[in-house]
Structures are given as C-alpha cells and as structure tokens.
Motif scaffolding. Structure first.
Motif, PDB file in Angstrom:
ATOM      1  N   THR A  23       0.747  -1.062  -0.024  1.00  9.63           N
ATOM      2  CA  THR A  23      -0.043  -0.057   0.094  1.00  9.63           C
ATOM      3  C   THR A  23       0.913   0.870   0.046  1.00  9.63           C
ATOM      4  OG1 THR A  23      -1.409  -1.247   1.183  1.00  9.63           O
ATOM      5  CG2 THR A  23      -1.887   0.773   1.277  1.00  9.63           C
TER       6      THR A  23
ATOM      7  N   VAL B  31       0.601   4.238  -3.028  1.00  7.73           N
ATOM      8  CA  VAL B  31       0.726   5.116  -2.794  1.00  7.73           C
ATOM      9  C   VAL B  31       2.043   6.499  -3.609  1.00  7.73           C
ATOM     10  CG1 VAL B  31       0.917   7.316  -1.077  1.00  7.73           C
ATOM     11  CG2 VAL B  31      -1.459   5.197  -1.223  1.00  7.73           C
TER      12      VAL B  31
ATOM     13  N   GLY C 271      -1.492   9.768  -8.803  1.00  8.87           N
ATOM     14  CA  GLY C 271      -2.277   9.924  -7.611  1.00  8.87           C
ATOM     15  C   GLY C 271      -3.453  11.634  -7.609  1.00  8.87           C
TER      16      GLY C 271
ATOM     17  N   ASP D  11      -7.231  12.230  -9.036  1.00  8.75           N
ATOM     18  CA  ASP D  11      -8.092  12.430  -7.670  1.00  8.75           C
ATOM     19  C   ASP D  11      -9.687  13.245  -8.205  1.00  8.75           C
ATOM     20  OD1 ASP D  11      -9.769  13.933  -5.549  1.00  8.75           O
ATOM     21  OD2 ASP D  11      -8.388  14.738  -4.406  1.00  8.75           O
ATOM     22  N   PRO D  12     -10.533  13.194  -8.348  1.00 12.27           N
ATOM     23  CA  PRO D  12     -11.875  14.160  -8.629  1.00 12.27           C
ATOM     24  C   PRO D  12     -11.738  15.329  -8.037  1.00 12.27           C
ATOM     25  CG  PRO D  12     -12.303  11.610  -8.168  1.00 12.27           C
ATOM     26  CD  PRO D  12     -11.049  11.777  -8.176  1.00 12.27           C
ATOM     27  N   ILE D  13     -11.840  14.813  -7.068  1.00 14.75           N
ATOM     28  CA  ILE D  13     -12.022  16.284  -6.372  1.00 14.75           C
ATOM     29  C   ILE D  13     -10.582  17.499  -5.721  1.00 14.75           C
ATOM     30  CG2 ILE D  13     -12.406  16.841  -3.161  1.00 14.75           C
ATOM     31  CD1 ILE D  13     -13.144  13.182  -3.432  1.00 14.75           C
ATOM     32  N   ASN D  14      -9.230  17.341  -5.504  1.00 11.84           N
ATOM     33  CA  ASN D  14      -8.657  18.156  -6.023  1.00 11.84           C
ATOM     34  C   ASN D  14      -7.935  18.603  -6.766  1.00 11.84           C
ATOM     35  OD1 ASN D  14      -9.427  18.268  -2.489  1.00 11.84           O
ATOM     36  ND2 ASN D  14      -8.958  16.137  -2.949  1.00 11.84           N
TER      37      ASN D  14
ATOM     38  N   MET E 287     -10.075  17.175 -12.059  1.00  9.96           N
ATOM     39  CA  MET E 287     -11.565  17.970 -12.435  1.00  9.96           C
ATOM     40  C   MET E 287     -11.905  18.376 -11.493  1.00  9.96           C
ATOM     41  SD  MET E 287     -12.448  15.810 -15.367  1.00  9.96           S
ATOM     42  CE  MET E 287     -14.276  15.990 -15.346  1.00  9.96           C
TER      43      MET E 287
ATOM     44  N   ALA F  45     -12.958  21.922 -13.547  1.00 10.38           N
ATOM     45  CA  ALA F  45     -13.270  21.552 -14.606  1.00 10.38           C
ATOM     46  C   ALA F  45     -14.482  22.544 -14.452  1.00 10.38           C
ATOM     47  CB  ALA F  45     -14.546  20.473 -14.552  1.00 10.38           C
TER      48      ALA F  45
ATOM     49  N   ARG G   8      -6.330  21.722  -4.779  1.00 12.23           N
ATOM     50  CA  ARG G   8      -7.315  22.566  -5.672  1.00 12.23           C
ATOM     51  C   ARG G   8      -7.831  23.293  -6.353  1.00 12.23           C
ATOM     52  NH1 ARG G   8     -10.385  20.687  -1.960  1.00 12.23           N
ATOM     53  NH2 ARG G   8     -10.616  22.777  -0.971  1.00 12.23           N
TER      54      ARG G   8
ATOM     55  N   LEU H  63     -13.855  11.401   1.817  1.00 10.61           N
ATOM     56  CA  LEU H  63     -14.259  12.853   1.046  1.00 10.61           C
ATOM     57  C   LEU H  63     -14.360  14.081   1.581  1.00 10.61           C
ATOM     58  CD1 LEU H  63     -15.880  14.083  -1.586  1.00 10.61           C
ATOM     59  CD2 LEU H  63     -18.131  14.500  -0.344  1.00 10.61           C
TER      60      LEU H  63
ATOM     61  N   THR I 100      -9.674  13.740   2.626  1.00  6.43           N
ATOM     62  CA  THR I 100      -9.184  14.721   0.661  1.00  6.43           C
ATOM     63  C   THR I 100      -9.733  16.078   0.233  1.00  6.43           C
ATOM     64  OG1 THR I 100     -11.111  13.006  -0.194  1.00  6.43           O
ATOM     65  CG2 THR I 100      -9.140  12.416  -0.084  1.00  6.43           C
ATOM     66  N   TRP I 101     -10.724  16.410   1.409  1.00  3.75           N
ATOM     67  CA  TRP I 101     -10.774  18.278   0.810  1.00  3.75           C
ATOM     68  C   TRP I 101      -9.828  19.101   1.467  1.00  3.75           C
ATOM     69  CZ3 TRP I 101     -14.517  19.804  -1.931  1.00  3.75           C
ATOM     70  CH2 TRP I 101     -14.380  20.724  -2.642  1.00  3.75           C
TER      71      TRP I 101
ATOM     72  N   LEU J 239      -6.636  17.617   3.661  1.00  4.84           N
ATOM     73  CA  LEU J 239      -5.622  16.683   3.886  1.00  4.84           C
ATOM     74  C   LEU J 239      -5.064  16.215   2.327  1.00  4.84           C
ATOM     75  CD1 LEU J 239      -6.184  14.383   6.745  1.00  4.84           C
ATOM     76  CD2 LEU J 239      -4.735  16.719   6.374  1.00  4.84           C
TER      77      LEU J 239
ATOM     78  N   TRP K 195      -4.436  13.509  -1.282  1.00  4.06           N
ATOM     79  CA  TRP K 195      -5.208  12.735  -1.381  1.00  4.06           C
ATOM     80  C   TRP K 195      -5.393  10.999  -0.973  1.00  4.06           C
ATOM     81  CZ3 TRP K 195      -3.631   8.190  -3.789  1.00  4.06           C
ATOM     82  CH2 TRP K 195      -2.684   8.292  -4.652  1.00  4.06           C
ATOM     83  N   TRP K 196      -4.284  11.052  -0.778  1.00  2.00           N
ATOM     84  CA  TRP K 196      -4.110   9.500  -0.181  1.00  2.00           C
ATOM     85  C   TRP K 196      -4.260   9.470   1.163  1.00  2.00           C
ATOM     86  CZ3 TRP K 196      -0.940  10.282   3.717  1.00  2.00           C
ATOM     87  CH2 TRP K 196      -0.106  11.723   4.305  1.00  2.00           C
TER      88      TRP K 196
ATOM     89  N   ALA L  85      -6.171   6.362   1.555  1.00  2.00           N
ATOM     90  CA  ALA L  85      -5.903   4.927   2.260  1.00  2.00           C
ATOM     91  C   ALA L  85      -5.827   5.122   3.585  1.00  2.00           C
ATOM     92  CB  ALA L  85      -4.367   4.784   2.047  1.00  2.00           C
TER      93      ALA L  85
ATOM     94  N   LEU M 125     -17.199   6.967  -5.468  1.00  3.00           N
ATOM     95  CA  LEU M 125     -17.055   8.201  -4.788  1.00  3.00           C
ATOM     96  C   LEU M 125     -16.444   9.273  -5.715  1.00  3.00           C
ATOM     97  CD1 LEU M 125     -17.292  10.382  -2.712  1.00  3.00           C
ATOM     98  CD2 LEU M 125     -14.757   9.800  -2.026  1.00  3.00           C
ATOM     99  N   TRP M 126     -15.535   8.397  -7.104  1.00  5.26           N
ATOM    100  CA  TRP M 126     -14.337   8.649  -7.131  1.00  5.26           C
ATOM    101  C   TRP M 126     -15.230   9.379  -8.389  1.00  5.26           C
ATOM    102  CZ3 TRP M 126      -8.598   8.671  -7.630  1.00  5.26           C
ATOM    103  CH2 TRP M 126      -8.120   9.204  -6.595  1.00  5.26           C
TER     104      TRP M 126
ATOM    105  N   PHE N 213     -18.030  11.472  -8.142  1.00  2.47           N
ATOM    106  CA  PHE N 213     -18.076  13.306  -8.416  1.00  2.47           C
ATOM    107  C   PHE N 213     -17.287  13.723  -9.539  1.00  2.47           C
ATOM    108  CE2 PHE N 213     -15.011  16.727  -6.459  1.00  2.47           C
ATOM    109  CZ  PHE N 213     -16.046  17.883  -5.828  1.00  2.47           C
ATOM    110  N   GLY N 214     -16.623  12.526 -10.388  1.00  2.00           N
ATOM    111  CA  GLY N 214     -15.787  12.991 -11.397  1.00  2.00           C
ATOM    112  C   GLY N 214     -17.023  13.055 -12.801  1.00  2.00           C
TER     113      GLY N 214
ATOM    114  N   LYS O 203     -18.581  16.383 -11.821  1.00  3.51           N
ATOM    115  CA  LYS O 203     -17.803  17.706 -12.426  1.00  3.51           C
ATOM    116  C   LYS O 203     -18.143  18.292 -13.670  1.00  3.51           C
ATOM    117  CE  LYS O 203     -15.137  20.156 -10.629  1.00  3.51           C
ATOM    118  NZ  LYS O 203     -15.894  21.913  -9.676  1.00  3.51           N
TER     119      LYS O 203
END
Lengths: 860, 113
Positions: free
Chosen positions: A13, A17, A31, A35-38, A41, A44, A169, B15, B18-19, B21, B23-24, B27, B55-56, B59-60, B63
């Motif tokens: 793991t 990562v 990674g 990541d679509p959150i940060n 995407m 977009a 982000r 969610l 990672t908002w 911290l 992205w990892w 895990a 989730l991804w 979310f993708g 967006k």
C-alpha cells in the motif's frame, strides 16, 4: 504468519501511494492528478459562467465593481488608479495566472526550475541576452516614476491577493500537470514581461547574416540583392511627408575604414554549415523530411511576426467618422497572449486588449481616441566583435579593459543549481563565444548592444495613453514608449488620423549596426538618442488614409540613418485597397460587412486585380461599401498577382483570383511553385546559406519581372545555361511532382497543406487545435501561417456621437483548458467573424443587457 | 450490513479527509475503517475499493456534467483514451485500487495484532 502478511500489505500500500504521489519523468503525480476532488477535474469549470459575487482584498481603498459581459470580458470601475490596477491584477491572475507565470519565467530564463534540464540551454541564452539585466533597468525607471510605480505596486498586490486564495485544489490545471506552485508576483515579473515583448519584436536580427554575405558578394551584387530599402516601397509615413530638419548633426562614417565592421570570411566557405536562426518550415502535416524540398520561402520565424494597422479619414467612410483597424501578428498560442478588458476611473474610460502580467490596455480605444500597433522593425540591436586579451580582459581603444561579470544562477528542477557567469563589455553582454557559438558557428566573441537593455518606461506610456484625450496628449504619451519600437496608428472622435514610427533610436552614421561592428574602438559605439519629437510621423495627410504593415518607415528624405528588416507585400496590398477607396468617389469604407449588407445586401467587396483590369476599375453606378472586416480577412496575394504571367504560362488555372483561399488548390500550386522557384534560382548560388537569408521574396519578384537572363537563373550544376523561361518551366515540372505527393498525403486544399495550428504553451496536443480551416499566408493581409497570425483583430469607428468597435482573437478569456471560455472565440476568428465590443459608459451604474454578472471587490 | 456501513463510511470520511488533506488520506481512512469494522480481507478490499471507485466516479461525473465534457475529453485525449468517460473510469479505478489496498491492509492488521 499473519503479521508477515499484514506487513507485506502495508508495504504494498505504501509503495502504491508513493508511486502515485510522485512524478515519473514527464508523467505527473497520477494520484494527485486523477483525484477528481482536488486534481484535474476540480478545474472543470461550469460550462455556464459562474463568478463570485464578492471578493475581499487587502490593500483595496474603495469598493470596485467588475461587470462581466456575455463574452466573459470584465469591465472594471474603480475610484482610483490604485484600486483599478489592483483589481486588474487580481482578474488577470484569476483568468490567466499560469500563463503569466510561465511567460515571465521564460523571459527571465527560469524555465528549468519547473521543467528540468531540457530547458537549460534556453534559460542560459535568455540570461546571456541580458533579459534580466534589461528588466532590472526598466524596473528601476518604472519604480522611480510615481504613476508607473502605483500601477506596478497595485497590480502586484492584486495578483498576490489572488494567489493567496489558492490551495492545491484551486490551482490552475497546468500547475497540477507540471508539479509546481505559483510564487508571489513581483514588479520584476511585470518588467520581464515587457522585455519578453521587446525580445519578441526587436530580438530578431540579420546583422550576423549580412556580415557574412557582405564579405562574400561584390559590393554591387550585395547592394542589388540586399537593398536597404526595396524600391517601390509604400512607406509607413507616406512619401512626400515633410520632415523637420534634424536637431542633431547626423554623424559621418568614422574614418577608420578597416576597423568598422567585423569579417566572417576567415573560414572555408565550402565546408561551412551556416544555420543562422532558421527554423525551416515545411509543407505537410508535421512530416519530418516529407516534401523537404519544398520549403516555404518565408518561414514562420522570418516575416511571421508582423502586423497591419490602418486608419481611414471620415472623408472616405459611410458614416463620416474615421475608422481605425489593427491586427498584430504574433505567435498563436493558448492561452491567448491577449486578454480583453475595459478600465474605468473618474479620469479614464478605456477598452482593449491587455497583456496578462502587466497593467493597462496595450491596444484599444478610450472615449476620445483609438490606437493600434504594428512592429516598427528599425534595427535597435547591434553586435560587436570583442577581442579577448586574456581571461578577464578585452581590448578597447588600445587598452586592456576588464569585463564586468554578472552571475546568473539557474535553478534546475530537482534542486540542482548552476551559475553562469556572463561577461559584460562596454557594448553590453557577451552573447556568443566559442562555448556558445553564434548561429553561423563562427566561434567569435560577440557582445550585444540592445535598446531593450536601457531603462525605458513603457508602463508610463500606457498609463498616459489610456487616459489621453486628444492628439497632443497621445503624442506626449507615446513619447515614453521606447522599446519595442512600434508604428502607432491613431484616430480620434474629432476626426484626426495620425501615424507615428515611435521608439527610442540612435543617431547613427551610415550603415552603423547594419553589420557586426568591430568592438575594439570607441568610434563604433552608439551615439546620441534622437529626440522622440523627431521620430517619423504624420497627422491628417492629404491622401486621407494611413497604413503600416512592417514596411520601410520613411522615404529617403528622413534625415536620420536607419536600417531594419522590413516587409512590403502586405503594405502594397493595403495601400492599393485604401488608395482605391480614396480615389474612387463611389467606394466608401464601413466598419463591418454587416453595414455593407445594410446598404446593398452585399456582404463582401472585391478589389480589382491588376491582371484582369489593367489597373483601371469602373463601377456600375451603385456605391461599393468596403467592410473593413473583409479587408482584414483579405487573402489576395500581391506576389501571386505580380507573378501571374509566369505562373499561368504553364497552363495553370487561368481563372484563379490570386487569392490564398482556404479551399483553393491553385493556391497550394502557387505556393509550392513559388517556393521551388526561389530554390531553383538561389540554392546553387547560395549553397551554404539557409533559404531564409536568400534575397527576399520582394527582391526575387522584382528581379524576375525585370530581367530575363540573370546569371542566378542558371543552375550551376547543369552544363547548359538556363534562362528565366528554362528555370520557370523546370519549376513547373517539379511542382507537379510535389503536388502528386501532397495529393496522396494531406490533400491539396491550401488550408490542409498549410495546417494552421494553435498550441497550448505546454504543447500538449489535447489542449491545442490543429488543421484550422483558414486561408492566407505571411504575404497576404490575413497573415495566417502555421503558428503565427493575427493575434487580435480590431476595427473601431470613432464617431462624434458614438464609438463602434468590433474585435476577435483566436482563443478565449479563460486560460483554463477545462473551461468552455478557453477557446470559445476561435471559430469566429477562423471564419473571419467579429464580436461587437461592449463599450460601457463611464458610470457606477450600468444598464446593458449584455452584463451577465456583477462582481464586487471590497477592502478586507 | 457491515459491508454497506464500511463502504458508506469510507466514502464519506474520505470525501471529508481529502477536502483538507492530501489525496492519499483516503488510504488511511480505508485502513482505519476496515481496522475497526472487521470483515474478511476480500470484503474489506471490495468495500474500500467500491467506496472510492464510486465516490471518484460520481464526483467526476458530477463535475463533468456541468462542464459539457470539455476537460474530461481533453484529459482522456492526453492519456490516449478515445472517450471522456474512460478518463473518469480509469481515475476511479486507480482511486479504488489504493483504497482497496488500504482497506485490505486494515483488516489484516486487525487480524494480526
């Protein structure tokens, strides 16, 4: 056993990562990106514009309003200069931060920091050119002057206020792809951007090439093939314009004939491979070596950076108000070089295009007057051969003089830094030496004297120009615009038109700086500066129109000496159109074809082709309305017109209108034919000289028309002696073969062969556009080449009661490849269409229905 | 039930994590959740994988739907993928994989110690 398995999984793991959280070569940290959150995407942007309602900014003194219109153009209304430029900085960064960052990094030679070793050569050359050295000088001048100081400081604060709002982000996409972050903006960055433009527009030079050629050709031959001014030029300042007597004494050529110019003839010419700043541009779709024989005569690098502007007196327009047009041709990239904006303060209401990275409006109009720019091309960059005495000294006036050293620290991605020590002489930085040879690989030590190194303050020029209310204030404003020298065309609501060849120039002796000079004697140094008031200019000429298109600036009556890299084809064409407009009572100019349609139902006009009409032209009685949009998009080739008798002699399309229309296959035939003809005439005589340094297309055209049996026509590699007819007939045959190849690969339509491409600055193909369906070439008014072309097309009518303006640029307001505003104007630009520009009255309240959003900025 | 609960928890907490911290951190979330809610290794992996995959992807897609596919299309082209949806799918797979390993590790650690 279980714990062993657990530890193994933990390791797997962690490795996973780790591997996804770091870049691998050119591959970004996946990674983070995926990541679509940060990641990507997050960039977009909503397809329908969404802007904040309010932003709080530290340092703002009063609230500022920005109305965003239906094309995402901000119209900023502020109570003071300070607040205005602060918000302009904030909005530039909001739309274009990464581009601002990268372009100023490029200017200052700091690209390696973000892309690694591969940019080291580029960075090193930028430093050697003295880009930072020049920017520091200008910065000092700009910060010493109160108005430009306010502009710079406020702009910087605005950019930094935006940068402060960013987390990973919210970073522009390119930062995520390239794996770096923006650093705080500085005034030096803005100064570097100005030098970036100065380098783009005055950096190209033929000094070294001409020095070679001068030593290889007899004086008569050299003068004939490389005239300082081409005969028949229609200069920027119309012939016959009276120039005031010079206030300075024009210096005579120093009496040291043997020590004026350097000689590059001390090498074996037959084995020498000369490659003087030439980027060969080939037909075909990126096919290396494909059709390598048909190189286009004027490559992108040479003659690609040009521009057109013209002004037409109200005497010749449908409305009676003067019309001003401008289309600066520059490298076409995404994000676009320009950003449209309107700026309002109590004393100013100006609209136009700005450069992300600098405050103010560069090309545009205010509520009194309008102006446009083309590059002036007078030579302001000269080379000197340096004679090193030892490691730390060189010879000057018979004495050993110590170099000044400037230590350039270049950071490289990954942490390494290297220090490049650049020696400076009385002439300026040593750009070339044995380690960094010049493009001809002579290995000589060459220092450079360049106007862009001087402490000029173009920011003050923009400050004053944006506020100018009449011709006198315009003249006063542009007197501060010193480098890059520009042809400023002018039209105002009082009905005046004017044109200035403005810049800072040196009072030179004849041919000073045309060739590489000997640097060991003070007599070759640059002398006095010519007062700005004595720069070539004209106000309301009798002919009733003015035009500049990078051609020679004046006729021979201008008292001061200058040389430059001038281009004539577009000037000839524009002058022909405007002259006809002025000389014929029933033709009148309109801003836009839509007006033409209003009057006649006919959208486009045609200008007579001399071949068909023998120079004369008669009308059927109804007035012809000439929309300036169709003039800016004109693709008629003056060259093709002049060469037509030879081109058609072999049975080529006799009905051709000599236009490089996008879908014309005859246009392709002509372009291939002309390139091959130039090759057949010059390649044997100039065997080791790259084609960009062969005699110009203008000169080649003149020779072909006037002489049937020049020695150049003969192919030295064949036993028989060829004359003009022989070489033309042979070219026809070769053209046929080339076209057969093209037919099988790209197709024969001109736009397919030309393959106009607009790349993202990173050159990521997915972010660019290729194969654009557009005609034209460098020698037509609509000068769209492969990667260069009209970067902004503007037409303004300065009516007493109203100002009507149209504009378009190949891109969009947003720099974000993930935004629908990234390239939303591109199709209009390709099709030759325009947007009506929304020029709001100077007021705190607005009525316009085109306003889509109101964004308020408040002091924090 | 435990499967659904861990899936929802991982998705939700990731969610939030990672908002703020890197992205990892997802895990770590998967690891912790699977550590506390004990299931078989396979179910832990699957719950964590599905949580982030969904989730991804979700979310993708969200967006992307507001973006008229502009960016996803460019990103797909950049990775040599012929359709914008494939970019979102590949991204979700990668995220799911990392979370899956995190979850699997979590369940094993719980069993081992």
């Amino acid at each position: 056993m279980r714990w062993l398995k657990a530890i193994l999984l933990i390791l797997i793991t962690l490795v996973l990562v780790w591997a996804l959280d770091r870049p691998w070569g050119a591959v970004p940290a996946l990674g983070r990106l995926l990541d679509p959150i940060n990641g990507a995407m997050a960039n977009a942007d909503p397809a329908k514009d969404v802007f904040p309602d309010i932003a709080h900014i530290r340092g703002l003194q009063q609230p500022v309003t920005a109305w965003i219109d239906d094309r995402a153009v901000p119209h900023i209304h502020a109570a003071s200069d300070h607040d205005l430029y602060l918000v302009q900085g904030y909005l530039h960064a909001y739309f274009r931060l990464w581009q601002m960052d990268l372009q100023t990094r490029a200017a200052g030679g700091r690209v390696s920091e973000v892309v690694g070793e591969k940019a080291l050569g580029f960075d090193r050359m930028q430093r050697r050119k003295g880009m930072v050295y020049g920017a520091e000088h200008s910065l000092k001048a700009m910060e010493a002057e109160p108005h430009s100081r306010v502009m710079l400081d406020a702009y910087r604060d605005g950019v930094n206020a935006f940068i402060m709002t960013l987390n990973f982000r919210r970073l522009p996409l390119e930062y995520k792809l390239m794996g770096f972050r923006p650093e705080p903006w500085t005034n030096l960055r803005t100064a570097l951007l100005m030098k970036y433009m100065a380098d783009d527009l005055t950096g190209a030079t033929d000094d070294i090439a001409l020095t070679w050629l001068r030593d290889r050709l007899s004086p008569e031959e050299f003068a004939s093939l490389y005239p300082e001014k081409i005969s028949g030029s229609k200069p920027v300042i119309p012939e016959g314009t009276a120039f005031a007597p010079p206030s300075l004494t024009v210096p005579s050529v120093p009496d040291i004939p043997d020590s004026l110019f350097a000689h590059f003839n001390d090498r074996d010419t037959t084995s020498n491979h000369v490659s003087l700043s030439v980027r060969p541009c080939r037909y075909g779709r990126g096919g290396e070596g494909q059709n390598a024989e048909c190189k286009i005569q004027d490559s992108d690098a040479v003659g690609g950076i040009g521009s057109n502007n013209w002004a037409i007196s109200g005497r010749f327009t449908a409305s009676g108000a003067p019309i001003l047009c401008n289309d600066p041709h520059l490298g076409l990239n995404l994000p676009s070089l320009w950003f449209e904006v309107q700026l309002q303060t109590p004393g100013m209401n100006v609209y136009g295009v700005s450069l992300p990275g600098a405050p103010g409006v560069v090309i545009g109009f205010n509520d009194s007057l309008s102006w446009g720019l083309t590059n002036n091309y007078r030579d302001v960059k000269d080379y000197y051969e340096i004679y090193p005495a030892d490691k730390d000294h060189y010879w000057f006036n018979g004495q050993r003089k110590a170099y000044d050293y400037r230590h350039e620290t270049i950071g490289i991605k990954g942490g390494k830094t290297i220090v490049d020590t650049v020696p400076y002489t009385v002439h300026g930085p040593v750009q070339y030496d044995a380690q960094q040879p010049d493009p001809s690989e002579s290995g000589k030590t060459l220092a450079m004297t360049w106007m862009a190194h001087r402490p000029t303050n173009e920011m003050l020029a923009l400050h004053d120009l944006n506020k100018a209310r009449n011709y006198d204030e315009f003249v006063q404003a542009i007197s501060h615009f010193e480098c890059p020298a520009q042809n400023f065309v002018y039209a105002d609501r009082a009905g005046n038109i004017a044109l200035w060849g403005q810049g800072k120039f040196i009072n030179k002796w004849k041919e000073q700086g045309r060739y590489v000079m000997e640097g060991k004697d003070s007599l070759t140094l640059w002398g006095q500066e010519i007062p700005a008031a004595e720069n070539p200019h004209v106000l309301n000429p009798p002919q009733g129109y003015l035009a500049s298109a990078n051609q020679s600036v004046t006729d021979d009556t201008y008292p001061y000496y200058y040389n430059g890299m001038f281009y004539e084809f577009r000037s000839w064409r524009i002058n022909a159109i405007l002259q006809q407009l002025a000389n014929t009572n029933d033709t009148v100019a309109t801003v836009h074809g839509k007006d033409t349609a209003l009057h006649t139902g006919r959208r486009y006009f045609l200008v007579p082709y001399s071949r068909h009409n023998n120079g004369s032209y008669s009308f059927s009685g109804t007035a012809i309305y000439v929309g300036q949009d169709s003039v800016q998009n004109d693709v008629h080739s003056y060259l093709a017109d002049a060469m037509y008798p030879f081109f058609s002699a072999a049975g080529n399309d006799t009905a051709w209108n000599e236009s490089l229309d996008k879908e014309s296959t005859t246009a392709t035939t002509f372009q291939v034919w002309w390139a091959l003809l130039c090759k057949n005439i010059w390649s044997d005589d100039f065997e080791h000289i790259p084609y960009a340094l062969w005699p110009s297309p203008e000169r080649t055209m003149q020779l072909l028309r006037s002489d049937t049996s020049l020695a150049y026509y003969d192919d030295r590699k064949t036993p028989q002696v060829e004359n003009r007819t022989d070489i033309i007939m042979r070219t026809h045959k070769e053209t046929h073969d080339s076209l057969d190849k093209l037919r099988k690969t790209t197709g024969l339509e001109w736009y397919k062969v030309k393959n106009t491409t607009i790349n993202h600055l990173t050159k990521i193909p997915a972010f660019g556009y290729t194969g654009l369906k557009i005609g034209g070439w460098g020698n037509t008014i609509n000068a769209v080449k492969q990667t260069h072309g009209p970067s902004w097309r503007m037409i303004v009518e300065m009516g007493k009661d109203s100002i009507r303006a149209y504009g378009v640029y190949p891109g969009g307001q947003s720099g974000n490849p993930g935004s629908s505003r990234y390239a939303d104007m591109l199709d209009h630009w390709v099709d030759g269409k325009y947007y009506r520009l929304l020029f709001l009255p100077n007021s705190a309240r607005q009525q316009s229905k085109q306003i889509r959003h109101t964004w308020t900025f408040k002091p924090a | 039930m435990k499967f659904i609960l861990s899936l929802v928890l991982i998705a939700l907490l990731s969610l939030i994590a990672t908002w703020y911290l890197p992205w990892w951190s997802l895990a770590v979330v998967a690891f912790l959740v699977c550590c506390f809610l004990q299931q078989s290794s396979g179910r832990s992996f699957l719950a964590a994988f599905l949580a982030i995959f969904l989730l991804w992807l979700g979310f993708g897609l969200w967006k992307d739907s507001g973006n008229a596919h502009v960016l996803a299309t460019r990103m797909a082209a950049m990775f040599g993928l012929p359709h914008y949806s494939l970019y979102l799918l590949v991204a979700a797979l990668v995220g799911g994989l990392v979370a899956g390993f995190g979850g699997w590790t979590g369940s094993l650690v719980r069993k081992a110690f």
